[in-house]
Motif scaffolding. Structure first.
Motif, short mmCIF file in Angstrom:
data_model
loop_
_atom_site.label_atom_id
_atom_site.label_comp_id
_atom_site.label_asym_id
_atom_site.label_seq_id
_atom_site.Cartn_x
_atom_site.Cartn_y
_atom_site.Cartn_z
N GLU A 158 3.11 -18.85 6.85
CA GLU A 158 3.23 -17.51 7.42
C GLU A 158 2.40 -16.46 6.69
O GLU A 158 2.16 -15.39 7.23
CB GLU A 158 4.71 -17.09 7.42
CG GLU A 158 5.58 -18.02 8.24
CD GLU A 158 7.06 -17.87 7.92
OE1 GLU A 158 7.42 -17.05 7.06
OE2 GLU A 158 7.85 -18.59 8.54
N LYS A 159 1.99 -16.76 5.46
CA LYS A 159 1.28 -15.79 4.65
C LYS A 159 -0.05 -16.35 4.17
O LYS A 159 -0.19 -17.55 3.98
CB LYS A 159 2.11 -15.42 3.42
CG LYS A 159 3.41 -14.74 3.70
CD LYS A 159 4.13 -14.42 2.41
CE LYS A 159 5.42 -13.67 2.66
NZ LYS A 159 6.07 -13.31 1.38
N THR A 160 -0.99 -15.47 3.92
CA THR A 160 -2.21 -15.88 3.25
C THR A 160 -1.89 -15.94 1.76
O THR A 160 -0.87 -15.40 1.30
CB THR A 160 -3.36 -14.88 3.48
OG1 THR A 160 -3.00 -13.64 2.86
CG2 THR A 160 -3.63 -14.69 4.97
N LEU A 161 -2.78 -16.55 0.98
CA LEU A 161 -2.56 -16.62 -0.46
C LEU A 161 -2.40 -15.24 -1.07
O LEU A 161 -1.54 -15.02 -1.92
CB LEU A 161 -3.71 -17.37 -1.14
CG LEU A 161 -3.84 -18.86 -0.82
CD1 LEU A 161 -5.07 -19.43 -1.51
CD2 LEU A 161 -2.59 -19.63 -1.20
N SER A 162 -3.21 -14.29 -0.63
CA SER A 162 -3.14 -12.94 -1.21
C SER A 162 -1.89 -12.17 -0.79
O SER A 162 -1.53 -11.18 -1.44
CB SER A 162 -4.40 -12.15 -0.87
OG SER A 162 -4.56 -12.06 0.52
N GLU A 163 -1.21 -12.61 0.24
CA GLU A 163 0.02 -11.95 0.69
C GLU A 163 1.26 -12.48 -0.03
O GLU A 163 2.33 -11.90 0.06
CB GLU A 163 0.22 -12.14 2.19
CG GLU A 163 -0.81 -11.44 3.04
CD GLU A 163 -0.71 -11.79 4.52
OE1 GLU A 163 -1.11 -10.95 5.34
OE2 GLU A 163 -0.24 -12.90 4.87
N MET A 164 1.11 -13.57 -0.74
CA MET A 164 2.26 -14.20 -1.40
C MET A 164 2.72 -13.39 -2.60
O MET A 164 1.92 -12.80 -3.32
CB MET A 164 1.91 -15.62 -1.86
CG MET A 164 1.70 -16.57 -0.72
SD MET A 164 1.31 -18.22 -1.34
CE MET A 164 0.91 -19.01 0.22
N SER A 165 4.03 -13.42 -2.82
CA SER A 165 4.59 -12.80 -4.03
C SER A 165 4.22 -13.69 -5.22
O SER A 165 3.85 -14.86 -5.04
CB SER A 165 6.12 -12.71 -3.92
OG SER A 165 6.68 -14.03 -3.99
N PRO A 166 4.31 -13.16 -6.43
CA PRO A 166 4.02 -14.00 -7.61
C PRO A 166 4.88 -15.26 -7.65
O PRO A 166 4.40 -16.33 -8.01
CB PRO A 166 4.33 -13.08 -8.79
CG PRO A 166 4.10 -11.69 -8.25
CD PRO A 166 4.55 -11.76 -6.80
N GLU A 167 6.13 -15.16 -7.24
CA GLU A 167 7.02 -16.32 -7.23
C GLU A 167 6.57 -17.35 -6.19
O GLU A 167 6.59 -18.56 -6.46
CB GLU A 167 8.47 -15.89 -6.95
CG GLU A 167 9.09 -15.05 -8.04
CD GLU A 167 8.65 -13.58 -8.00
OE1 GLU A 167 8.17 -13.08 -6.94
OE2 GLU A 167 8.74 -12.93 -9.06
N GLU A 168 6.18 -16.88 -5.01
CA GLU A 168 5.69 -17.80 -3.98
C GLU A 168 4.40 -18.47 -4.44
O GLU A 168 4.22 -19.68 -4.27
CB GLU A 168 5.46 -17.04 -2.66
CG GLU A 168 6.75 -16.60 -2.00
CD GLU A 168 6.52 -15.62 -0.86
OE1 GLU A 168 7.37 -15.61 0.06
OE2 GLU A 168 5.52 -14.87 -0.87
N TRP A 169 3.51 -17.69 -5.03
CA TRP A 169 2.24 -18.22 -5.52
C TRP A 169 2.50 -19.35 -6.51
O TRP A 169 1.95 -20.43 -6.40
CB TRP A 169 1.42 -17.10 -6.15
CG TRP A 169 0.20 -17.59 -6.85
CD1 TRP A 169 0.08 -17.89 -8.17
CD2 TRP A 169 -1.07 -17.87 -6.26
NE1 TRP A 169 -1.18 -18.33 -8.45
CE2 TRP A 169 -1.91 -18.33 -7.29
CE3 TRP A 169 -1.58 -17.78 -4.97
CZ2 TRP A 169 -3.23 -18.70 -7.08
CZ3 TRP A 169 -2.90 -18.14 -4.75
CH2 TRP A 169 -3.71 -18.59 -5.79
N GLU A 170 3.33 -19.08 -7.49
CA GLU A 170 3.61 -20.09 -8.53
C GLU A 170 4.30 -21.32 -7.94
O GLU A 170 4.03 -22.44 -8.37
CB GLU A 170 4.46 -19.49 -9.65
CG GLU A 170 3.72 -18.48 -10.50
CD GLU A 170 2.53 -19.02 -11.24
OE1 GLU A 170 2.52 -20.21 -11.63
OE2 GLU A 170 1.56 -18.25 -11.45
N SER A 171 5.16 -21.12 -6.96
CA SER A 171 5.88 -22.26 -6.38
C SER A 171 4.96 -23.15 -5.55
O SER A 171 5.28 -24.31 -5.29
CB SER A 171 7.06 -21.79 -5.52
OG SER A 171 6.62 -21.25 -4.29
#
Length: 146
Positions: free
Chosen positions: A5-18
């Motif tokens: 649902e999100k692009t990489l740049s739209e992810m929260s830090p927690e989503e990015w790390e996960s």
């Protein structure tokens, strides 16, 4: 399924790390041949890499201790040709599907190892256990040219 649902740049830090599958492949040393400009992957991992846990021993401070550690960001994922094709960041950035063994699909961080898609599934050694003159002995494959 935030990664759909999100692009990489739209992810929260927690989503990015996960999104990281914890394979450790980005922690293997890459050797650069300055004459040919070729990049080679090795079976050596960074001095901060924990071979038993398949993770960095000091992730938050790694850039301070390893001068050539590259922090993955939404803006550099497409430029890092040495990232493996199985890298979740690379896959999501191009709209692909995560592998069944990815923990966000399987529900287990062990599935990447069970699928033999992590560095601990291979015969890796710490760079601290290898003399500088012997690095070439640990080349596993040519990756690309810069």
């Amino acid at each position: 399924m935030f990664w759909k649902e999100k692009t990489l740049s739209e992810m929260s830090p927690e989503e990015w790390e996960s999104l990281c599958d914890r394979c450790g492949k980005c922690c293997t040393l890459k050797l650069h041949d300055e004459i040919s400009d070729d990049i080679y992957d090795t079976s050596m991992v960074c001095k901060l890499f924990n071979l038993k846990k398949c993770e960095c021993n000091d992730y938050n401070n790694r850039m301070k201790y390893v001068k050539d550690c590259i922090k993955l960001t939404p803006s550099n994922i497409g430029e890092l040709e040495w990232l493996p094709e199985t890298c979740a960041y690379k896959i999501v950035s191009t709209g692909g599907e995560l592998f069944d063994w990815h923990h966000l699909i399987s529900g287990s961080y062990q599935s990447v190892h069970e699928a033999k898609n992590s560095v601990i599934s291979n015969n890796v050694v710490s760079e601290e256990d290898v003399k500088d003159d012997d690095y070439e002995d640990y080349i596993t494959k040519k990756i690309t040219k810069l």
